[in-house]
Design a protein around this motif. Structure first.
Motif, PDB file in Angstrom:
ATOM      1  N   ASP A 135       0.836  -1.209   0.000  1.00 25.74           N
ATOM      2  CA  ASP A 135       0.000   0.000   0.000  1.00 25.74           C
ATOM      3  C   ASP A 135       0.862   1.246   0.000  1.00 25.74           C
ATOM      4  O   ASP A 135       0.518   2.256  -0.597  1.00 25.74           O
ATOM      5  N   SER A 190      -0.090  -5.813 -10.019  1.00 33.67           N
ATOM      6  CA  SER A 190      -1.025  -6.057  -8.916  1.00 33.67           C
ATOM      7  C   SER A 190      -1.634  -7.451  -8.976  1.00 33.67           C
ATOM      8  O   SER A 190      -1.849  -8.085  -7.938  1.00 33.67           O
ATOM      9  N   ALA A 198      -1.209 -10.374  -6.076  1.00 31.94           N
ATOM     10  CA  ALA A 198      -2.385 -10.931  -5.403  1.00 31.94           C
ATOM     11  C   ALA A 198      -2.330 -12.453  -5.333  1.00 31.94           C
ATOM     12  O   ALA A 198      -3.031 -13.063  -4.531  1.00 31.94           O
ATOM     13  N   ARG A 251       0.253 -12.807  -2.123  1.00 31.25           N
ATOM     14  CA  ARG A 251      -0.130 -12.356  -0.792  1.00 31.25           C
ATOM     15  C   ARG A 251      -1.565 -11.828  -0.775  1.00 31.25           C
ATOM     16  O   ARG A 251      -2.046 -11.257  -1.743  1.00 31.25           O
ATOM     17  N   VAL A 267      -4.408  -9.665   1.894  1.00 29.43           N
ATOM     18  CA  VAL A 267      -4.335  -8.691   2.977  1.00 29.43           C
ATOM     19  C   VAL A 267      -5.712  -8.481   3.607  1.00 29.43           C
ATOM     20  O   VAL A 267      -6.711  -8.362   2.902  1.00 29.43           O
ATOM     21  N   PRO A 277      -7.177  -5.628   5.949  1.00 29.96           N
ATOM     22  CA  PRO A 277      -6.975  -4.388   6.699  1.00 29.96           C
ATOM     23  C   PRO A 277      -7.843  -4.377   7.956  1.00 29.96           C
ATOM     24  O   PRO A 277      -8.709  -5.236   8.130  1.00 29.96           O
ATOM     25  N   SER A 324     -12.932  -2.550   6.911  1.00 26.10           N
ATOM     26  CA  SER A 324     -13.357  -2.430   5.520  1.00 26.10           C
ATOM     27  C   SER A 324     -14.847  -2.159   5.517  1.00 26.10           C
ATOM     28  O   SER A 324     -15.611  -2.899   6.116  1.00 26.10           O
ATOM     29  N   ARG A 354     -12.762 -14.065   2.953  1.00 21.30           N
ATOM     30  CA  ARG A 354     -12.401 -13.521   1.637  1.00 21.30           C
ATOM     31  C   ARG A 354     -10.894 -13.612   1.409  1.00 21.30           C
ATOM     32  O   ARG A 354     -10.437 -14.015   0.336  1.00 21.30           O
ATOM     33  N   GLN A 362      -8.585 -16.141  -1.354  1.00 20.79           N
ATOM     34  CA  GLN A 362      -7.609 -15.643  -2.344  1.00 20.79           C
ATOM     35  C   GLN A 362      -6.364 -16.523  -2.432  1.00 20.79           C
ATOM     36  O   GLN A 362      -5.740 -16.623  -3.485  1.00 20.79           O
ATOM     37  N   ARG A 390      -8.090   0.248  -1.776  1.00 13.71           N
ATOM     38  CA  ARG A 390      -6.942  -0.470  -1.224  1.00 13.71           C
ATOM     39  C   ARG A 390      -7.216  -1.986  -1.254  1.00 13.71           C
ATOM     40  O   ARG A 390      -6.380  -2.776  -1.701  1.00 13.71           O
ATOM     41  N   GLU A 391      -8.422  -2.372  -0.824  1.00 16.58           N
ATOM     42  CA  GLU A 391      -8.767  -3.785  -0.805  1.00 16.58           C
ATOM     43  C   GLU A 391      -8.781  -4.359  -2.218  1.00 16.58           C
ATOM     44  O   GLU A 391      -8.347  -5.496  -2.435  1.00 16.58           O
ATOM     45  N   PHE A 413      -6.971  -3.375  -4.697  1.00 18.22           N
ATOM     46  CA  PHE A 413      -5.558  -3.559  -5.055  1.00 18.22           C
ATOM     47  C   PHE A 413      -5.019  -4.852  -4.439  1.00 18.22           C
ATOM     48  O   PHE A 413      -4.328  -5.632  -5.101  1.00 18.22           O
ATOM     49  N   HIS A 414      -5.368  -5.100  -3.177  1.00 18.96           N
ATOM     50  CA  HIS A 414      -4.916  -6.339  -2.527  1.00 18.96           C
ATOM     51  C   HIS A 414      -5.404  -7.567  -3.264  1.00 18.96           C
ATOM     52  O   HIS A 414      -4.748  -8.598  -3.271  1.00 18.96           O
TER      53      HIS A 414
END
Lengths: 267, 356
Positions: A50, A70, A74, A77, A79, A81, A84, A144, A148, B246-247, B249-250
């Protein structure tokens, strides 16, 4: 291997991250702990891509972040946060299924269901995500993230979780962290910002202690989880003991009025 | 195979296909109805016969007048209504997805007035400065409006968005400010316009499909259909962006690319629509909401559904505009605003409920 070499980051001349070196190995759970404002979340964002560090380099499996597109990143990795919010009335199932948009063929509907059942959110699948409680939202988001990286791959994958269990009750916290052990066997490395020290003591393999934007101590939980380290990290007396039955560690701290009483007695 | 699991995924897909087919059927029916009803009545049988005859499936010649009205006046107008209504609905859905906010509408955040300002500049000064070829005068206006729309979209986005989140109050305020500014600039340009241009402008500013011709329809199709296709293809990315930039992009979305495509496409669609039919308000706001309220937020359905429902609403509004005060016409913008403004108030009052 997720590696950060000599990471430095500052916002308008003020250093947020001084000079940090860290490593996250696949098959291990690495926890970042430290007081508020220590730079944990900034470090987390530098590692997830980020933010870009002013100096130093973050690399996944030997390849620097800048070399990833990107969609490639993905695959290596995922992520989660801290917060959300979803802007439209998506159902929980739709949110979880978003985890596969990068590679829709990589996971079957059955696997999605398995992940959701494991995290006890399958019964919420048709409900609007925004209507869920905080702990339920966290589990849906976690599902989620896991979707991934669910498909087994030849290369190591990493998940970065920023306080993933902060709104969950005790039983669910243990459920989630126990599930992490299963993930380790899928050649996945887990990096987690956690505040609950007894969870860190009992589930983490490696611990990174951060203070003032620097790594204060770094190593296996059995080596660095000492009274001295924790007290100097937080500036508050914290006690680590072996459970009396010999299983696991107990971490506890006394309230201020008890400490004051003790001091008064001693005087 | 687990029944529940088959249930949730397949049912969703089936419902989506059903909704889109249903909307298409309604649109087809409305198309035929619009061709038949009007100041000059043409019976449905006659409409079908003329159309089939034109396509080479029949021998019916039709009375000259009916055929003339249908093919050179009504048909391009009705098709124009479909393409512009659909485009506005789709652009609304795309901008709402991009800003992650259900209150965004091309008219509200100033994109339409930005396009209108540039269009007016082109109308008033362009013809004098450039000695234009017919092609340039046809394409130049929508392209100019596109530049204005794009400029305003970027400005509003810059003002209202911070690290991927949009502040609603700032968004609305910047929309108000830009609308006021563009309105003033339009007024300033009109100050230098002659009487004919002024009369044109008054009608055009309320929205008008009346001047549609096959040539204009062709221009609209060439500019709006590829842009619409680009937007509809981005449904997985827009779904991911509902979680946050941001999510997304992740999860592997190339945020910059998606943003550029959406900005350009939405500005192209709105700019073209504005330049050809004036500022028609509220379609882009109301339509995506109705789809979401009825069938959920998945952009796989919301995007094409908004195109179809936008086309339906604008066709229906045009049908009313042409027939309420027959043989005169109401500007179509009056009808969409009469329906849309109360709906918008309802949205603001129930914002909390709608976001859930």
């Amino acid at each position: 291997m997720l590696q950060g070499k000599n990471i430095h980051f500052c916002i308008s001349e003020r250093p947020i991250i001084g000079e940090v070196n860290i490593m996250v190995a696949p098959g291990e759970l690495t926890a970042i702990i430290g007081p508020n404002g220590a730079g944990k979340s900034t470090l987390f964002k530098l590692l997830s891509g980020d933010l870009t560090c002013n100096r130093g380099e973050v690399s996944y499996n030997g390849k620097p972040l800048a070399g990833f597109k990107s969609n490639q990143l993905a695959k290596v990795r995922a992520v989660m946060p801290q917060h959300s919010e979803v802007s439209f009335p998506f159902s929980s199932w739709e949110i979880v299924a978003l985890g596969m948009i990068n590679d829709p063929a990589a996971i079957s509907d059955r696997d999605i269901q398995a992940v959701m059942e494991k995290l006890q959110v399958w019964h919420l699948r048709a409900q609007a995500y925004n209507m869920l409680s905080g702990g339920e939202k966290q589990r849906v988001q976690l599902a989620r993230v896991l979707v991934q990286v669910w498909k087994k791959q030849a290369f190591p994958r990493f998940i970065l979780l920023d306080e993933p269990v902060s709104s969950m009750d005790v039983a669910l916290q243990h459920l989630v962290l126990d599930f992490m052990n299963e993930l380790k066997q899928r050649n996945i490395g887990i990096l987690m910002v956690l505040h609950d020290l007894s969870l860190v003591a009992n589930y983490a393999d490696q611990v990174i202690m951060m203070k003032h934007g620097e790594v204060m101590a770094n190593g296996h939980v059995s080596e660095v989880f000492t009274n001295q380290n924790l007290e100097s990290l937080y500036g508050y007396p914290i006690h680590v003991e072996k459970h009396h039955e010999g299983l696991g560690l107990l971490v506890h701290s006394l309230p201020i009025h008890h400490i004051n009483q003790r001091i008064n007695k001693a005087l | 195979m687990n029944v529940m699991q088959a249930d949730i995924f397949l049912t969703k897909r089936k419902v989506q296909h059903l909704v889109l087919s249903g909307l298409s059927l309604v649109l087809m029916a409305l198309l035929l109805l619009s061709l038949s009803i009007g100041a000059f009545h043409i019976s449905m049988n006659e409409v079908l016969a003329i159309l089939l005859g034109k396509l080479g499936f029949g021998t019916y010649e039709g009375s000259g007048a009916a055929s003339q009205v249908l093919l050179s006046i009504r048909m391009p107008r009705v098709l124009m209504g479909i393409i512009i209504g659909g485009g506005l609905g789709l652009a609304g859905a795309a901008l709402q997805g991009l800003f992650r906010n259900p209150l965004v509408e091309p008219g509200l955040i100033g994109v339409s007035t930005g396009g209108a300002f540039f269009a007016v500049v082109f109308i008033v000064f362009g013809a004098k400065v450039l000695s234009m070829t017919p092609l340039l005068s046809l394409i130049g206006l929508p392209l100019f409006a596109f530049c204005g729309g794009l400029m305003v979209t970027l400005i509003v986005y810059r003002i209202a968005s911070h690290t991927g989140k949009t502040d609603v109050s700032v968004l609305i305020l910047s929309g108000v400010a830009i609308n006021a500014l563009m309105g003033a600039l339009i007024g300033l340009v009109l100050f230098y316009a002659d009487d004919a241009a002024l009369r044109n402008f008054t009608f055009w500013s309320l929205g008008d499909l009346g001047g549609s011709s096959w040539m204009k329809l062709l221009t609209a199709s060439v500019l709006m259909i590829p842009a619409s296709g680009m937007v509809i293809r981005l449904y997985p990315q827009l779904n991911a962006m509902a979680l946050g930039e941001r999510e997304a992009f992740h999860m592997g979305v190339n945020i910059q690319y998606v943003k550029y495509v959406l900005f350009l496409s939405a500005a192209m669609i709105v700019g073209t629509a504005v330049s050809l039919s004036g500022t028609i308000g509220f379609v882009g706001l109301v339509v995506p909401h109705l789809i979401r309220l009825g069938f959920g937020a998945d952009h796989r359905l919301v995007l094409p559904g908004s195109f179809l429902l936008g086309a339906i609403l604008l066709s229906a509004a045009d049908l009313m505009a042409r027939n309420i005060v027959r043989p005169a016409e109401l500007p179509i913008g009056i009808i969409t605003a009469l329906l849309g403004a109360p709906f918008f108030i309802y949205l603001i009052v129930n914002l909390k409920k709608i976001k859930l």
